[in-house]
Design a protein around this motif. Sequence first.
Motif, PDB file in Angstrom:
ATOM      1  N   SER A   1       0.871  -1.243  -0.071  1.00  0.00           N
ATOM      2  CA  SER A   1       0.119   0.097   0.029  1.00  0.00           C
ATOM      3  C   SER A   1       0.843   1.351  -0.129  1.00  0.00           C
ATOM      4  O   SER A   1       0.666   2.252   0.474  1.00  0.00           O
ATOM      5  CB  SER A   1      -0.838  -0.136   1.245  1.00  0.00           C
TER       6      SER A   1
ATOM      7  N   SER B   1      -0.355  -9.532   1.216  1.00  0.00           N
ATOM      8  CA  SER B   1      -0.107  -8.445   2.183  1.00  0.00           C
ATOM      9  C   SER B   1      -0.007  -8.556   3.459  1.00  0.00           C
ATOM     10  O   SER B   1       0.322  -7.707   4.409  1.00  0.00           O
ATOM     11  CB  SER B   1      -0.884  -7.174   1.595  1.00  0.00           C
ATOM     12  N   ARG B   2      -0.673  -9.560   3.752  1.00  0.00           N
ATOM     13  CA  ARG B   2      -0.873 -10.220   5.395  1.00  0.00           C
ATOM     14  C   ARG B   2      -1.060 -11.673   5.242  1.00  0.00           C
ATOM     15  O   ARG B   2      -1.068 -12.192   4.209  1.00  0.00           O
ATOM     16  CB  ARG B   2      -2.135  -9.410   5.763  1.00  0.00           C
TER      17      ARG B   2
ATOM     18  N   TYR C   1       2.880 -14.455   3.348  1.00  0.00           N
ATOM     19  CA  TYR C   1       2.843 -12.999   3.615  1.00  0.00           C
ATOM     20  C   TYR C   1       4.325 -12.636   3.493  1.00  0.00           C
ATOM     21  O   TYR C   1       5.196 -13.341   3.751  1.00  0.00           O
ATOM     22  CB  TYR C   1       2.566 -12.864   5.132  1.00  0.00           C
TER      23      TYR C   1
ATOM     24  N   THR D   1      -5.022  -9.013  -9.831  1.00  0.00           N
ATOM     25  CA  THR D   1      -6.326  -8.771  -9.820  1.00  0.00           C
ATOM     26  C   THR D   1      -7.251  -9.887  -9.874  1.00  0.00           C
ATOM     27  O   THR D   1      -6.863 -10.925 -10.401  1.00  0.00           O
ATOM     28  CB  THR D   1      -6.597  -7.767 -11.065  1.00  0.00           C
TER      29      THR D   1
ATOM     30  N   LYS E   1     -13.828 -13.285  -5.118  1.00  0.00           N
ATOM     31  CA  LYS E   1     -14.038 -12.128  -4.526  1.00  0.00           C
ATOM     32  C   LYS E   1     -15.166 -12.245  -3.420  1.00  0.00           C
ATOM     33  O   LYS E   1     -14.699 -11.798  -2.277  1.00  0.00           O
ATOM     34  CB  LYS E   1     -14.396 -10.878  -5.308  1.00  0.00           C
TER      35      LYS E   1
ATOM     36  N   HIS F   1     -14.160 -11.772   0.608  1.00  0.00           N
ATOM     37  CA  HIS F   1     -14.876 -10.719   1.324  1.00  0.00           C
ATOM     38  C   HIS F   1     -15.766 -11.427   2.686  1.00  0.00           C
ATOM     39  O   HIS F   1     -15.700 -10.938   3.652  1.00  0.00           O
ATOM     40  CB  HIS F   1     -15.886 -10.076   0.577  1.00  0.00           C
TER      41      HIS F   1
ATOM     42  N   GLN G   1     -11.689 -10.803   4.657  1.00  0.00           N
ATOM     43  CA  GLN G   1     -10.650 -10.247   4.047  1.00  0.00           C
ATOM     44  C   GLN G   1     -10.542  -9.423   2.683  1.00  0.00           C
ATOM     45  O   GLN G   1      -9.602  -9.825   2.091  1.00  0.00           O
ATOM     46  CB  GLN G   1      -9.675 -11.589   4.203  1.00  0.00           C
ATOM     47  N   GLY G   2     -11.478  -8.586   2.897  1.00  0.00           N
ATOM     48  CA  GLY G   2     -11.460  -7.743   1.689  1.00  0.00           C
ATOM     49  C   GLY G   2     -10.356  -6.812   1.301  1.00  0.00           C
ATOM     50  O   GLY G   2     -10.231  -6.404   0.386  1.00  0.00           O
ATOM     51  N   GLN G   3      -9.702  -6.603   2.341  1.00  0.00           N
ATOM     52  CA  GLN G   3      -8.352  -5.559   2.173  1.00  0.00           C
ATOM     53  C   GLN G   3      -7.122  -6.428   1.900  1.00  0.00           C
ATOM     54  O   GLN G   3      -5.917  -6.071   1.723  1.00  0.00           O
ATOM     55  CB  GLN G   3      -8.106  -4.920   3.490  1.00  0.00           C
ATOM     56  N   LEU G   4      -7.333  -7.933   2.011  1.00  0.00           N
ATOM     57  CA  LEU G   4      -6.311  -8.733   1.571  1.00  0.00           C
ATOM     58  C   LEU G   4      -5.745  -8.498   0.202  1.00  0.00           C
ATOM     59  O   LEU G   4      -6.536  -8.681  -0.652  1.00  0.00           O
ATOM     60  CB  LEU G   4      -6.648 -10.104   1.938  1.00  0.00           C
ATOM     61  N   GLU G   5      -4.635  -7.967  -0.150  1.00  0.00           N
ATOM     62  CA  GLU G   5      -3.893  -8.113  -1.511  1.00  0.00           C
ATOM     63  C   GLU G   5      -2.694  -9.010  -1.775  1.00  0.00           C
ATOM     64  O   GLU G   5      -2.145  -9.489  -1.113  1.00  0.00           O
ATOM     65  CB  GLU G   5      -3.195  -6.596  -1.729  1.00  0.00           C
TER      66      GLU G   5
END
Length: 418
Positions: A37, A242-243, A265, A290, A297, A301, A305-309
Amino acid sequence: HCINNKKKKKKKRTMKATSLLFLPCSGFVVVHAFSPSGWMLKRKNLYPSTTARFDNEPALFIDETHNSVSEYYGKTLSTSDDLKTNACCTAGAPPQHIQDCLSNIHDTVKSKYYGCGLTIPDEMDGCTVLDLGCGAGRDVYIASQLVGPKGRVIGVDMTPEQLQVATDYQDYHAERFGYSNTEFYKGFLEQLDELPLEDNSVDIIISNCVINLCADKESVLKSCKRLLKPGGELYFSDVYASRRVPQTLKDNEVLWGECLSGALYWNDFEQLSKKVGFADPRLVEDAPITINNDEMKRVIHEAGQGQLEFYSATYRLYNLDQLEYDCEDYGQAVIYKGTIPRHPSTWYLDKHHCIEANRIFPVCGNTYHMLKNTRFEPHFDFVGNFDTHFGPFEGCGAKGLPFTQITTTNDQTKGACC
């Protein structure tokens, strides 16, 4: 160009069974790894057992993972068009010399390709290359052309259907190239010791979006360290998170098969690499992944984990025992001769080191070793030695002095024990 193995060879074992990102030349920047981020990430050299688990997974879980992945890539997917995300697809056109190699590879082999990056490094002529998770053999046959008739390329995969395609077209490619230098073995990446591969026998290990599919990633990395010659490298693309990915997503077979929920991670990966002996992992390139499939998705969600990248990234890990965990300054520099094929003006060691030809380029001790004690040594002149240490190498991800420094005044400075 490859490293001569002068050590006595051990007894042979018996077998039991992208994203392409083109970067501007800008020297190096103060970022150690890809930043999910936009964070400026700092290097760490601790392995706290309270934050990350690197223990071997239970055998039952590993067996179930093998079966699930083999089923997904052997039967569920017919071609790369069947994938539900772009995690296992390389975006963008490869360099011209790779395109030339691809033009010699059979269409059936290319249609079975599932990869997330470019795993073909420079200077491969005459090398012994091991491709982990070779699938139908696309990257094996690219490497076969680049190592030439004096080189050797070994492919390992656990999926019978994929290996069948690779071996079916071995004679086709040998005739096309004018020589035969490829071999394939069925096996698990966590059990490379069961294959007829000798310790310290491989110059370059490549892998394309496969290690994330392994349940016991530590075992894979340990085997890579054991198989590489001193100065050899693991050059591979994979998917990172990202996590830390929660177990609920790891249990989803489609997400695992799509190279997502098995992703480490990114910081756990770097610490694990250091733990097994790859002291200074170098990021070569990266790109975001993506997820365009609505069902995938939704699953992510609903797991909260909607912010998991997720990111595809290519790393190079050198088998050099001289490397330190941090970049240290010894007053050294290198001068690139401009002689690496296809790179007459500049050459990238990694994402943060764009080295211009015929110009003095200051380097940390680790970078000095990566160029001096590997197959790239003939292409550089080297300045300095390790006699004097000047502290952390600033601008290369190293940590600064953690202590409050003394401000010089006219007052008498207190002694160390005062």
